[in-house]
Design an enzyme around this catalytic site. Structure first.
Site, PDB file in Angstrom:
ATOM      1  N   CYS A  25      -3.914   7.938  10.316  1.00  0.00           N
ATOM      2  CA  CYS A  25      -4.477   7.425  11.338  1.00  0.00           C
ATOM      3  C   CYS A  25      -4.098   8.541  12.568  1.00  0.00           C
ATOM      4  O   CYS A  25      -2.995   9.216  12.145  1.00  0.00           O
ATOM      5  CB  CYS A  25      -3.667   6.110  11.616  1.00  0.00           C
ATOM      6  SG  CYS A  25      -4.208   4.756  10.611  1.00  0.00           S
ATOM      7  N   ARG A  69       1.498  14.316  13.828  1.00  0.00           N
ATOM      8  CA  ARG A  69       2.280  13.663  12.641  1.00  0.00           C
ATOM      9  C   ARG A  69       2.574  15.184  12.044  1.00  0.00           C
ATOM     10  O   ARG A  69       2.014  15.251  10.771  1.00  0.00           O
ATOM     11  CB  ARG A  69       1.492  12.937  11.882  1.00  0.00           C
ATOM     12  CG  ARG A  69       1.180  11.555  12.941  1.00  0.00           C
ATOM     13  CD  ARG A  69       0.341  10.657  11.901  1.00  0.00           C
ATOM     14  NE  ARG A  69       1.173   9.797  11.107  1.00  0.00           N
ATOM     15  CZ  ARG A  69       0.581   8.901  10.256  1.00  0.00           C
ATOM     16  NH1 ARG A  69      -0.650   8.582  10.485  1.00  0.00           N
ATOM     17  NH2 ARG A  69       1.460   8.253   9.400  1.00  0.00           N
ATOM     18  N   ASP A  80       4.552  -0.199  12.228  1.00  0.00           N
ATOM     19  CA  ASP A  80       3.233  -0.538  11.549  1.00  0.00           C
ATOM     20  C   ASP A  80       2.886  -2.038  12.043  1.00  0.00           C
ATOM     21  O   ASP A  80       1.924  -2.750  11.785  1.00  0.00           O
ATOM     22  CB  ASP A  80       3.280  -0.533  10.255  1.00  0.00           C
ATOM     23  CG  ASP A  80       2.767   0.971   9.673  1.00  0.00           C
ATOM     24  OD1 ASP A  80       2.754   1.791  10.551  1.00  0.00           O
ATOM     25  OD2 ASP A  80       2.921   1.296   8.688  1.00  0.00           O
ATOM     26  N   ARG A 137      -8.436   0.177   4.899  1.00  0.00           N
ATOM     27  CA  ARG A 137      -7.685   1.101   4.207  1.00  0.00           C
ATOM     28  C   ARG A 137      -6.318   0.397   3.856  1.00  0.00           C
ATOM     29  O   ARG A 137      -5.737   0.850   2.990  1.00  0.00           O
ATOM     30  CB  ARG A 137      -7.301   2.239   5.486  1.00  0.00           C
ATOM     31  CG  ARG A 137      -8.405   3.116   5.499  1.00  0.00           C
ATOM     32  CD  ARG A 137      -8.005   4.256   6.131  1.00  0.00           C
ATOM     33  NE  ARG A 137      -6.840   4.688   5.558  1.00  0.00           N
ATOM     34  CZ  ARG A 137      -5.709   5.055   6.532  1.00  0.00           C
ATOM     35  NH1 ARG A 137      -5.834   5.162   7.827  1.00  0.00           N
ATOM     36  NH2 ARG A 137      -4.641   5.398   6.145  1.00  0.00           N
ATOM     37  N   LYS A 183       0.855  -1.137  -0.142  1.00  0.00           N
ATOM     38  CA  LYS A 183      -0.118   0.059   0.017  1.00  0.00           C
ATOM     39  C   LYS A 183       1.001   1.276   0.105  1.00  0.00           C
ATOM     40  O   LYS A 183       0.578   2.195  -0.883  1.00  0.00           O
ATOM     41  CB  LYS A 183      -0.804   0.093   1.175  1.00  0.00           C
ATOM     42  CG  LYS A 183      -1.536   1.345   1.449  1.00  0.00           C
ATOM     43  CD  LYS A 183      -2.338   1.376   2.522  1.00  0.00           C
ATOM     44  CE  LYS A 183      -1.918   1.564   4.140  1.00  0.00           C
ATOM     45  NZ  LYS A 183      -1.289   3.207   4.147  1.00  0.00           N
ATOM     46  N   ASN A 184       1.711   1.081   0.858  1.00  0.00           N
ATOM     47  CA  ASN A 184       2.432   2.652   1.060  1.00  0.00           C
ATOM     48  C   ASN A 184       3.488   2.662  -0.392  1.00  0.00           C
ATOM     49  O   ASN A 184       3.763   3.998  -0.511  1.00  0.00           O
ATOM     50  CB  ASN A 184       3.394   2.325   2.284  1.00  0.00           C
ATOM     51  CG  ASN A 184       2.593   2.617   3.377  1.00  0.00           C
ATOM     52  OD1 ASN A 184       1.143   3.212   3.502  1.00  0.00           O
ATOM     53  ND2 ASN A 184       2.873   2.224   4.842  1.00  0.00           N
TER      54      ASN A 184
HETATM   55  C1  UD1 Z   1       4.974   6.238   6.614  1.00  0.00           C
HETATM   56  C2  UD1 Z   1       3.811   5.251   6.528  1.00  0.00           C
HETATM   57  C3  UD1 Z   1       3.363   4.809   7.806  1.00  0.00           C
HETATM   58  C4  UD1 Z   1       4.282   4.253   8.721  1.00  0.00           C
HETATM   59  C5  UD1 Z   1       5.567   5.425   9.056  1.00  0.00           C
HETATM   60  C6  UD1 Z   1       6.727   4.915   9.830  1.00  0.00           C
HETATM   61  C7  UD1 Z   1       2.919   5.866   4.494  1.00  0.00           C
HETATM   62  C8  UD1 Z   1       1.765   6.492   3.673  1.00  0.00           C
HETATM   63  N1  UD1 Z   1       2.688   5.760   5.789  1.00  0.00           N
HETATM   64  O1  UD1 Z   1       4.072   7.342   7.492  1.00  0.00           O
HETATM   65  O2  UD1 Z   1       2.272   3.611   7.915  1.00  0.00           O
HETATM   66  O3  UD1 Z   1       4.124   4.167  10.306  1.00  0.00           O
HETATM   67  O4  UD1 Z   1       6.051   5.635   7.643  1.00  0.00           O
HETATM   68  O5  UD1 Z   1       7.239   3.668   9.238  1.00  0.00           O
HETATM   69  O6  UD1 Z   1       3.957   5.529   3.929  1.00  0.00           O
HETATM   70  N2  UD1 Z   1       7.902  13.437  11.186  1.00  0.00           N
HETATM   71  C9  UD1 Z   1       8.184  14.768  11.597  1.00  0.00           C
HETATM   72  N3  UD1 Z   1       8.200  15.666  10.498  1.00  0.00           N
HETATM   73  C10 UD1 Z   1       7.934  15.282   9.390  1.00  0.00           C
HETATM   74  C11 UD1 Z   1       7.631  14.025   9.001  1.00  0.00           C
HETATM   75  C12 UD1 Z   1       7.762  12.999  10.042  1.00  0.00           C
HETATM   76  O7  UD1 Z   1       8.361  15.061  12.827  1.00  0.00           O
HETATM   77  O8  UD1 Z   1       8.014  16.071   8.508  1.00  0.00           O
HETATM   78  C13 UD1 Z   1       8.267  12.334  12.623  1.00  0.00           C
HETATM   79  C14 UD1 Z   1       6.701  11.782  12.810  1.00  0.00           C
HETATM   80  O9  UD1 Z   1       5.952  12.509  13.573  1.00  0.00           O
HETATM   81  C15 UD1 Z   1       7.252  10.293  13.285  1.00  0.00           C
HETATM   82  C16 UD1 Z   1       8.534   9.872  12.353  1.00  0.00           C
HETATM   83  O10 UD1 Z   1       8.760  11.258  11.832  1.00  0.00           O
HETATM   84  O11 UD1 Z   1       7.455  10.610  14.541  1.00  0.00           O
HETATM   85  C17 UD1 Z   1       8.555   9.050  11.241  1.00  0.00           C
HETATM   86  O12 UD1 Z   1       7.392   9.638  10.304  1.00  0.00           O
HETATM   87  P1  UD1 Z   1       7.173   9.374   8.944  1.00  0.00           P
HETATM   88  O13 UD1 Z   1       8.526   8.301   8.549  1.00  0.00           O
HETATM   89  O14 UD1 Z   1       7.227  10.448   8.057  1.00  0.00           O
HETATM   90  O15 UD1 Z   1       6.001   8.291   8.697  1.00  0.00           O
HETATM   91  P2  UD1 Z   1       5.040   8.762   7.671  1.00  0.00           P
HETATM   92  O16 UD1 Z   1       5.612   9.078   6.340  1.00  0.00           O
HETATM   93  O17 UD1 Z   1       4.038   9.475   8.049  1.00  0.00           O
END
Ligand code: UD1
Length: 429
Positions: free
Chosen positions: A117, A122, A309, A401, A22-23
């Site tokens: 979620c 986030r 996840d 989802r 999915k991702n």
């Molecule tokens: C993606 C995945 C999600 C998975 C996560 C971690 C998708 C659509 N979702 O989410 O299923 O749980 O990777 O493997 O691919 N952070 C910041 N600032 C930012 C971005 C992230 O502080 O601009 C922090 C987040 O709050 C979190 C950490 O970095 O604590 C990791 O987040 P991130 O890897 O970006 O997760 P997602 O891309 O949102």
């Protein structure tokens, strides 16, 4: 709102075929929107997040044609707008990849903040910092609209303060079109980052280093597309089913996967007493009769660490194990909310900040619970599968989802589960 009703206690055995990631699919569909020609994408998972993103692409003017099960052709040449201020964008997280795709293609992007979620705050500050480093001007408008614009973008060095999957992919999506060299330092290394980069390279981009923590992208003015590409299997769907074997004392052959992506989980399940047999594209996970499931300690980390996840599913499995198990959640601040439901079912779990301590071995009993989010929802189903009596998992939309044909796949391996209530999300194809 639909619910699952599960009568627990069945031993699960047989084969499960895993769908596309999915991702990865979310990033790849956005990448197709950044191209200058059409792309055919295969092995798309049949889950609602993908259906939503394809609907958004179509609403924005792309030609989106389903060619068969899991196969779509996207022609973005008819997209003439860089704006995606439509409500669908707010329903899931992956819609934010259109920001990077449009910024690179049009030098501008405007859309609502994404949904997704509730796992704590986030932020997307790292995405924005990356876009700004490329020369974009960022503005947060009223009603949660993100606006990016640039007279001129130019390749830059970008250091991510924190490893972020989303920021790494989003910056790659923009940088493939940006003149000059962009270097992302402290990049995430998840398998789906490599998959998105491979897709972009097949489209005509020049990305090196995906899968390491330094990714180099040399921008190209034109990305011709005209490709056919099959998405990698879903590591999280595979991991969820793998854990169902020790959970139910069962024997499951999880097919159509890349065993290398599962190494961290495989090692943990072996430590807990399960037998893991790896083949070219499958893992067989068996719980030998008479062998007790042992507790273990986990901590979530960016890839190749244990994925966040799979955290709720692993905590649920620890409820069954003998002894005291531990889980440290390092990625999200608020990802233990579902534990109150496990306690309601009889689990003995104490949480303190990032740490959950599970005293295993209690017998869970069926109860009404809720799928609070996608992976927590899968964990509730797992709890129901091992509980005595009947468990009702309410509000199953979040599960749909991310888990394709969940009910059919579970029936095929012997689970006693049914869906009741209003019709949920129906298959896309
Ligand atoms: C993606 C995945 C999600 C998975 C996560 C971690 C998708 C659509 N979702 O989410 O299923 O749980 O990777 O493997 O691919 N952070 C910041 N600032 C930012 C971005 C992230 O502080 O601009 C922090 C987040 O709050 C979190 C950490 O970095 O604590 C990791 O987040 P991130 O890897 O970006 O997760 P997602 O891309 O949102």
């Amino acid at each position: 709102m639909s619910s699952y009703i599960i009568r627990g206690g069945n031993r699960l055995e047989g084969k499960v075929r895993i769908g596309g990631s999915k991702n990865a699919a979310l990033g790849i569909i956005a990448a197709a929107m950044a191209a200058d020609g059409p792309s055919v994408i295969e092995n798309l998972p049949d889950v609602s997040d993908i259906k939503l993103l394809l609907s958004i692409c179509s609403e924005l003017g792309a030609e989106v044609e389903m060619l068969g099960p899991g196969e779509v052709r996207i022609d973005p040449r008819s997209v003439l707008t860089h704006e995606a201020c439509i409500d669908l964008v707010r329903k899931f997280r992956g819609s934010y990849y259109l920001l990077g795709a449009f910024l690179g293609r049009f030098n501008a992007a405007r859309m609502y903040l994404p949904g997704g979620c509730d796992l704590g705050s986030r932020p997307i500050d790292l995405h924005i910092k990356g876009f700004e480093a490329l020369g974009a001007h960022f503005e947060m408008e009223q009603d949660g609209i993100i606006s990016l614009s640039a007279d001129k973008l130019e390749g830059a060095g970008i250091f991510l303060d924190q490893v972020s999957v989303g920021a790494t992919i989003n910056i790659m999506l923009a940088a493939v079109h940006v003149p000059g060299m962009t270097v992302i330092d402290n990049a995430a290394r998840e398998p789906h980052i490599v998959d998105v980069a491979n897709f972009l390279n097949a489209m005509g981009a020049n990305i090196r280093g995906a899968g390491t923590d330094v990714i180099r992208i040399e921008g190209r003015p034109v990305l011709p597309g005209n490709i056919s590409y099959a998405i990698i299997p879903d590591q999280i769907e595979a991991g969820t089913y793998m854990m169902m074997a020790p959970l139910t004392g069962g024997d499951l052959l999880v097919e159509n996967i890349i065993p290398k992506h599962m190494e961290t989980l495989s090692a943990k399940l072996e430590e807990m007493g399960a037998v893991i047999e790896e083949g070219g594209d499958y893992i067989r996970c068996t719980m030998p009769e008479g062998v007790p499931l042992r507790a273990a300690s986990f901590k979530t980390l960016p890839y190749p660490g244990f994925p966040t996840d799979l955290q709720p599913q692993a905590v649920t499995l620890l409820c069954k194990a003998q002894g005291t198990g531990r889980m440290i959640e390092n990625i999200y601040e608020n990802r233990f909310q579902y534990i109150s439901y496990l306690r309601l079912m009889g689990a003995n779990i104490i949480t303190s900040g990032k740490l959950a301590v599970v005293q295993g071995g209690s017998v869970l009993h069926g109860a009404p619970v809720e799928a609070r989010d996608l992976r927590a929802g899968a964990a509730m189903v797992m709890a129901g599968l091992m509980a005595e009596g009947e468990t009702t998992v309410q509000n199953i939309y979040p599960i749909q989802r991310g888990y394709e044909n969940f009910l059919d796949k579970l029936h095929a391996i012997g689970a006693d589960i049914e869906e009741v209530g209003a019709a949920g999300v129906r298959p896309v194809w």
